[in-house]
Design a protein around this motif. Structure first.
Motif, PDB file in Angstrom:
ATOM      1  N   ARG A   1      25.979  28.579  76.573  1.00  0.00           N
ATOM      2  CA  ARG A   1      25.925  27.727  75.379  1.00  0.00           C
ATOM      3  C   ARG A   1      26.501  26.352  75.668  1.00  0.00           C
ATOM      4  NH1 ARG A   1      24.066  28.825  69.927  1.00  0.00           N
ATOM      5  NH2 ARG A   1      23.780  31.059  69.816  1.00  0.00           N
ATOM      6  N   ALA A   2      27.624  26.335  76.386  1.00  0.00           N
ATOM      7  CA  ALA A   2      28.303  25.079  76.687  1.00  0.00           C
ATOM      8  C   ALA A   2      27.435  24.196  77.587  1.00  0.00           C
ATOM      9  CB  ALA A   2      29.656  25.348  77.345  1.00  0.00           C
ATOM     10  N   LEU A   3      26.715  24.855  78.499  1.00  0.00           N
ATOM     11  CA  LEU A   3      25.858  24.145  79.447  1.00  0.00           C
ATOM     12  C   LEU A   3      24.628  23.589  78.720  1.00  0.00           C
ATOM     13  CD1 LEU A   3      26.081  23.699  82.513  1.00  0.00           C
ATOM     14  CD2 LEU A   3      24.724  25.765  82.850  1.00  0.00           C
ATOM     15  N   LEU A   4      23.960  24.458  77.944  1.00  0.00           N
ATOM     16  CA  LEU A   4      22.749  24.038  77.230  1.00  0.00           C
ATOM     17  C   LEU A   4      23.084  23.015  76.144  1.00  0.00           C
ATOM     18  CD1 LEU A   4      20.890  27.465  76.893  1.00  0.00           C
ATOM     19  CD2 LEU A   4      20.559  25.675  78.606  1.00  0.00           C
ATOM     20  N   GLY A   5      24.274  23.144  75.545  1.00  0.00           N
ATOM     21  CA  GLY A   5      24.645  22.259  74.444  1.00  0.00           C
ATOM     22  C   GLY A   5      25.453  21.051  74.879  1.00  0.00           C
ATOM     23  N   ARG A   6      25.413  20.737  76.162  1.00  0.00           N
ATOM     24  CA  ARG A   6      26.230  19.637  76.677  1.00  0.00           C
ATOM     25  C   ARG A   6      25.902  18.339  75.958  1.00  0.00           C
ATOM     26  NH1 ARG A   6      22.334  20.696  80.632  1.00  0.00           N
ATOM     27  NH2 ARG A   6      21.138  18.889  81.356  1.00  0.00           N
ATOM     28  N   GLN A   7      26.928  17.504  75.802  1.00  0.00           N
ATOM     29  CA  GLN A   7      26.755  16.287  75.016  1.00  0.00           C
ATOM     30  C   GLN A   7      27.086  15.044  75.823  1.00  0.00           C
ATOM     31  OE1 GLN A   7      29.239  17.836  71.720  1.00  0.00           O
ATOM     32  NE2 GLN A   7      27.451  17.455  70.450  1.00  0.00           N
ATOM     33  N   ASP A   8      26.412  13.953  75.477  1.00  0.00           N
ATOM     34  CA  ASP A   8      26.680  12.681  76.150  1.00  0.00           C
ATOM     35  C   ASP A   8      28.096  12.230  75.830  1.00  0.00           C
ATOM     36  OD1 ASP A   8      24.153  11.613  77.487  1.00  0.00           O
ATOM     37  OD2 ASP A   8      23.404  12.343  75.571  1.00  0.00           O
TER      38      ASP A   8
ATOM     39  N   LEU B   1      30.262  19.541  79.062  1.00  0.00           N
ATOM     40  CA  LEU B   1      30.008  20.861  78.475  1.00  0.00           C
ATOM     41  C   LEU B   1      30.434  20.855  77.020  1.00  0.00           C
ATOM     42  CD1 LEU B   1      31.146  23.470  81.169  1.00  0.00           C
ATOM     43  CD2 LEU B   1      28.915  22.443  80.800  1.00  0.00           C
ATOM     44  N   ALA B   2      29.663  21.544  76.177  1.00  0.00           N
ATOM     45  CA  ALA B   2      29.961  21.588  74.752  1.00  0.00           C
ATOM     46  C   ALA B   2      31.277  22.305  74.495  1.00  0.00           C
ATOM     47  CB  ALA B   2      28.835  22.294  74.006  1.00  0.00           C
ATOM     48  N   ARG B   3      31.983  21.835  73.465  1.00  0.00           N
ATOM     49  CA  ARG B   3      33.227  22.461  73.035  1.00  0.00           C
ATOM     50  C   ARG B   3      32.994  23.035  71.657  1.00  0.00           C
ATOM     51  NH1 ARG B   3      37.017  19.471  76.022  1.00  0.00           N
ATOM     52  NH2 ARG B   3      38.646  20.683  75.056  1.00  0.00           N
ATOM     53  N   GLY B   4      33.612  24.148  71.358  1.00  0.00           N
ATOM     54  CA  GLY B   4      33.469  24.730  70.030  1.00  0.00           C
ATOM     55  C   GLY B   4      33.836  26.190  70.023  1.00  0.00           C
ATOM     56  N   LEU B   5      33.218  26.937  69.106  1.00  0.00           N
ATOM     57  CA  LEU B   5      33.521  28.352  68.976  1.00  0.00           C
ATOM     58  C   LEU B   5      32.917  29.125  70.135  1.00  0.00           C
ATOM     59  CD1 LEU B   5      32.703  28.803  65.190  1.00  0.00           C
ATOM     60  CD2 LEU B   5      34.956  28.565  66.220  1.00  0.00           C
ATOM     61  N   PRO B   6      33.685  29.995  70.783  1.00  0.00           N
ATOM     62  CA  PRO B   6      33.119  30.835  71.834  1.00  0.00           C
ATOM     63  C   PRO B   6      32.160  31.854  71.232  1.00  0.00           C
ATOM     64  CG  PRO B   6      35.389  31.475  71.382  1.00  0.00           C
ATOM     65  CD  PRO B   6      35.107  30.260  70.552  1.00  0.00           C
TER      66      PRO B   6
END
Lengths: 193, 193
Positions: free
Chosen positions: A183-190, B163-168
């Motif tokens: 999720r963190a990889l796919l949802g990566r943000q600029d 990488l996205a941050r948030g709820l695991p």
């Protein structure tokens, strides 16, 4: 008494016996206080007729719904009253809430009619809401509920957002589970400049 | 022998004594195998001269850097070789890596020159990289390192993501810590139709 106590979650027959004998020998005030508190709990709790959060009995609206300081244009949709407490604790949210009182679960036979979804759609139809933040749990049931709500609201013109998913704060990449890392990889943000 | 073993992490003097006496009585093959494996570990490990991941000794490039099947236009920047293993385990990433070999930490006296940041900027300057995914840990040091890299790369024309941050995944809102919940709330995303 032992049997009644043993039906509480996390209390087995042994603890129940111990508590019962403690109460037998305890000063009368303690038992009286417990009795009064339990009676108050039974008669003193109602549900907000707007957001379905817990509220004091006899009141049709909870404190948050009644507050003029909260922004009614944003509504955060959660599963349970405990989730409201969790988000309030963060201290960063100024909008209102809607408590679904559960999540969709075909396995447990919980369908849309068992939740307060109709009431939520009714609130949207009344107007004045610009954004719904879906804050259901990051679980199978929470995801299914979020998807269902999003579909129901697709034609409403209301912005539908969801809490970010990814790495929890303060964690270690190496210990993140694969689903979270994906999720963190796919949802990566600029990164902002 | 006991003293040497006791210096390993997680092994105290008692365990060290037990292991030593076990080895004294163990068949010769076991001690020989251990000796050979330890020798190989010492002489057999090198660092990839491109990404600084661990590699077999005598090889200047690791398997991932040498692979023609990996997309060199995307580089994932991590702190440690273990992070590469964690991301590879997810099985969704097809780009290459850059191992910083640590994170910035003023308290521990770790500055940019202690990491492989200069080498990373060199790789960017050579060209061919379109996106850098900063995958440092979601910790104070990881955040500081990500910010530093972002500033260094601001003029490079390369897309810098994180990488996205948030709820695991699979968690429960009610048990999320306040920092994570705040991130999840501020980083909320529009649900796709």
């Amino acid at each position: 008494m032992i049997n009644a106590l043993a039906r509480l979650p996390g209390i087995g027959p042994k603890t129940a016996s111990r508590l019962t004998f403690f109460l037998l020998n305890a000063p009368d005030e303690l038992a009286d206080d417990l009795l009064a508190a339990l009676g108050e709990l039974r008669s003193g709790i109602g549900y907000c007729q707007t957001c379905f959060n817990i509220t004091a009995a006899g009141r049709s609206e909870c404190e948050i719904c009644a507050s003029a300081e909260r922004d009614g244009r944003v509504v955060c949709v959660v599963e349970e009253p405990l989730d409201v407490i969790a988000i309030e604790r963060v201290g960063a949210y100024q909008g209102k809430y809607h408590v679904l009182r559960g999540a969709l679960s075909p396995i447990e036979g919980i369908g849309p009619e068992d939740l307060t979804i109709r009431e939520l759609l009714g609130r949207v139809q009344v107007g004045g809401i610009g954004e719904l933040i879906i804050a259901t749990n990051p679980s199978m049931e929470g995801d299914a509920t979020a998807m269902y709500l999003q579909r129901q609201l697709a034609q409403s013109g209301v912005r539908v957002t969801r809490l970010a998913r990814g790495l929890p704060v303060g964690g270690d990449l190496e210990y993140a589970d694969q689903g979270t890392l994906l999720r963190a990889l796919l949802g990566r943000q600029d990164m902002a400049g």
